[in-house]
Design an enzyme around this catalytic site. Structure first.
Site, PDB file in Angstrom:
ATOM      1  N   LYS A 192      92.743  92.879  31.674  1.00  0.00           N
ATOM      2  CA  LYS A 192      93.587  93.627  30.029  1.00  0.00           C
ATOM      3  C   LYS A 192      93.192  94.902  30.084  1.00  0.00           C
ATOM      4  O   LYS A 192      94.023  95.890  29.241  1.00  0.00           O
ATOM      5  CB  LYS A 192      93.439  92.604  29.168  1.00  0.00           C
ATOM      6  CG  LYS A 192      93.841  90.922  29.523  1.00  0.00           C
ATOM      7  CD  LYS A 192      94.066  89.798  28.089  1.00  0.00           C
ATOM      8  CE  LYS A 192      92.601  90.156  27.576  1.00  0.00           C
ATOM      9  NZ  LYS A 192      92.145  88.950  27.958  1.00  0.00           N
ATOM     10  N   ARG A 267      95.356  84.263  20.206  1.00  0.00           N
ATOM     11  CA  ARG A 267      94.903  83.585  21.508  1.00  0.00           C
ATOM     12  C   ARG A 267      95.475  81.744  21.126  1.00  0.00           C
ATOM     13  O   ARG A 267      95.218  80.950  22.334  1.00  0.00           O
ATOM     14  CB  ARG A 267      93.609  83.649  21.098  1.00  0.00           C
ATOM     15  CG  ARG A 267      93.170  84.834  21.901  1.00  0.00           C
ATOM     16  CD  ARG A 267      91.210  84.813  21.526  1.00  0.00           C
ATOM     17  NE  ARG A 267      91.047  85.522  21.786  1.00  0.00           N
ATOM     18  CZ  ARG A 267      90.004  86.439  23.333  1.00  0.00           C
ATOM     19  NH1 ARG A 267      89.662  85.604  23.791  1.00  0.00           N
ATOM     20  NH2 ARG A 267      89.635  87.587  23.065  1.00  0.00           N
ATOM     21  N   ARG A 306      80.484  93.662  34.799  1.00  0.00           N
ATOM     22  CA  ARG A 306      80.791  94.617  33.523  1.00  0.00           C
ATOM     23  C   ARG A 306      79.280  94.348  32.753  1.00  0.00           C
ATOM     24  O   ARG A 306      78.816  95.227  31.693  1.00  0.00           O
ATOM     25  CB  ARG A 306      81.970  94.329  32.852  1.00  0.00           C
ATOM     26  CG  ARG A 306      82.659  94.616  31.693  1.00  0.00           C
ATOM     27  CD  ARG A 306      83.771  94.404  31.181  1.00  0.00           C
ATOM     28  NE  ARG A 306      84.080  93.015  30.259  1.00  0.00           N
ATOM     29  CZ  ARG A 306      84.638  92.275  29.943  1.00  0.00           C
ATOM     30  NH1 ARG A 306      85.795  93.146  30.336  1.00  0.00           N
ATOM     31  NH2 ARG A 306      84.799  91.333  29.570  1.00  0.00           N
ATOM     32  N   ARG A 312      77.365  94.187  27.036  1.00  0.00           N
ATOM     33  CA  ARG A 312      77.443  92.793  26.272  1.00  0.00           C
ATOM     34  C   ARG A 312      76.747  91.530  26.327  1.00  0.00           C
ATOM     35  O   ARG A 312      77.176  91.023  27.193  1.00  0.00           O
ATOM     36  CB  ARG A 312      79.304  92.507  25.824  1.00  0.00           C
ATOM     37  CG  ARG A 312      80.233  93.563  25.905  1.00  0.00           C
ATOM     38  CD  ARG A 312      81.571  93.436  26.195  1.00  0.00           C
ATOM     39  NE  ARG A 312      82.116  92.449  25.707  1.00  0.00           N
ATOM     40  CZ  ARG A 312      83.419  92.427  25.868  1.00  0.00           C
ATOM     41  NH1 ARG A 312      84.355  92.917  26.313  1.00  0.00           N
ATOM     42  NH2 ARG A 312      83.972  91.112  25.655  1.00  0.00           N
ATOM     43  N   ARG A 324      84.294  80.848  27.060  1.00  0.00           N
ATOM     44  CA  ARG A 324      85.370  81.103  26.967  1.00  0.00           C
ATOM     45  C   ARG A 324      86.401  80.482  27.798  1.00  0.00           C
ATOM     46  O   ARG A 324      87.602  81.171  27.064  1.00  0.00           O
ATOM     47  CB  ARG A 324      85.212  82.739  27.281  1.00  0.00           C
ATOM     48  CG  ARG A 324      84.412  83.729  26.273  1.00  0.00           C
ATOM     49  CD  ARG A 324      83.932  84.901  26.217  1.00  0.00           C
ATOM     50  NE  ARG A 324      83.788  86.206  26.704  1.00  0.00           N
ATOM     51  CZ  ARG A 324      83.457  86.407  27.491  1.00  0.00           C
ATOM     52  NH1 ARG A 324      82.531  86.610  27.589  1.00  0.00           N
ATOM     53  NH2 ARG A 324      84.038  87.779  27.526  1.00  0.00           N
TER      54      ARG A 324
END
Ligand code: IMP
Ligand code: MG
Length: 368
Positions: A192, A267, A306, A312, A324
């Site tokens: 995204k 969401r 990532r 992160r 998630r």
């Protein structure tokens, strides 16, 4: 782009195109009436400019008169058209050419023809500068047509939107959604953020990634940041009121944006409703929701990659990633139904070349 009252209109026909069409009609009529003097009957108010220019291009003798009709809606189921001004000239035995600015459903024309049915005119022809052929369902042939146009609302060159726009030399077309507001969704790792980056440049949009804004606030240890951190670190969602407040700030900070890309919000269906309410209060709306689809295996790999680069915390732990995904399946997937019901849901394959995926997304946006 111009604005009349509350609506935006985009350029549609130039002065040259219009004048060429007017001249074409004038010469076609002149060809048919070289041996007599026709009476042009303009239909007010819209046709005043057309009649004026038509006369200037007409090379032979002619006379001119006007009628004014008014469409009323809501009085009867079909709507009635009332004559406000009759033709005063003696038209017995004469050739009459009705001059209309635009023919839409043909209801006005119907009334005009009725008006002339009691008279003993020699001949009765209809000329219209603009003709919405797709929507016209009248029984009369339009003898002289300037330009066939799609059945979209236009203004300018005599045509109005609530009385404004008649003085424009060009014709403009209604642009109902002058903004493009998109909701991008997909599971974490679907791309995204990457795609939003390309789309915002291509379409001059402002990208609002709720995750990025939260992370910025967390990094700078703001109140909002501390609050958000406590949820995000657990792999949970930030409460709606906090997020909506933040979105509101972002939208208000960018009054000149050509539109927004909402990424990471909504969401849940409740959030989607909150977003609709918020946008409505700003005279805005969601134009499309695009889901970037990819399967869990691919996504987990991408996220772990990532996480290694960005550090992160939520991208480095397979359990948090699962959490998630589960959260997405449980709460976000129903958004598909919510936006499908509004006819705004689009699904795009998120696997492949980055440019290729941008292409797929652009196709959806260009068709809005
Ligand atoms: P009809 O009776 O449905 O053919 O509609 C004809 C009348 O509606 C015109 O004389 C205009 O006054 C109005 N109209 C139809 N389409 C438009 C448009 O696109 N812009 C402005 N007025 C329009
Ligand atoms: Mg009219």
């Amino acid at each position: 782009m111009i604005k009349l009252h509350d609506k935006h209109f985009k350029p549609f026909l130039s002065e040259e195109q219009i004048q060429a069409a007017v001249k074409k009609i004038a010469l076609e009529i002149a060809e048919d009436y070289r041996d007599e003097t026709p009476i042009f009957v303009g239909v007010l108010n819209g046709a005043f400019m057309f009649v004026s220019d038509l006369m200037k291009h007409y090379p032979h003798d002619c006379e001119v008169s006007f009628v004014k009709l008014s469409s009323y809606q809501g009085l009867t189921s079909t709507g009635i058209v009332e004559t406000l001004l009759d033709v005063s000239e003696d038209i017995e035995g004469r050739s009459v050419i009705i001059v209309e600015d635009i023919i839409d459903t043909g209801r006005t024309l119907q009334q005009l023809v009725h008006l002339f049915s009691d008279t003993n005119v020699k001949e009765f022809k209809i000329a219209s500068l603009f003709y919405k052929s797709e929507i016209y369902n009248g029984e009369y042939t339009i003898d002289y047509v300037g330009i066939e146009i799609p059945s979209k609302f236009i203004v300018g060159y005599g045509l109005d939107y609530n009385e404004l726009g008649r003085n424009l030399k060009e014709v403009y077309q209604l642009n109902p959604s002058h903004m493009i507001n998109l909701v991008l969704f997909g599971k974490p790792g679907a791309g995204k953020g990457t795609q939003a980056g390309f789309l915002k440049d291509k379409y001059n949009l402002k990208h609002i990634s709720t995750g990025d804004v939260f992370r910025f606030n967390m990094k700078n240890d703001t109140e909002l940041g501390k609050l958000a951190k406590s949820y995000i670190d657990r792999g949970d969602l930030v409460p709606d009121e906090v997020t909506i407040k933040m979105l509101q700030d972002e939208v208000e900070k960018n009054p000149d944006a050509a539109g927004f890309i909402f990424d990471g919000f909504p969401r849940t269906t409740a959030q989607a409703e909150a977003l609709d309410n918020f946008l409505e209060s700003k005279d805005m709306k969601v134009d499309a929701t695009i889901a970037l689809e990819a399967d869990d295996e691919v996504l987990t790999q991408r996220l772990l990659e990532r996480g290694k680069e960005s550090g992160r915390s939520d991208d480095q732990d397979v359990d948090k990633i699962r959490n998630r995904f589960d959260e997405y399946n449980e709460k976000t997937a129903p958004l598909k139904d919510f936006y499908s019901a509004q006819g705004k849901f689009h699904s795009v394959n998120g696997i492949g070349d980055i440019a290729e995926i941008t292409g797929r997304l652009s196709k959806v946006i260009d068709n809005l």
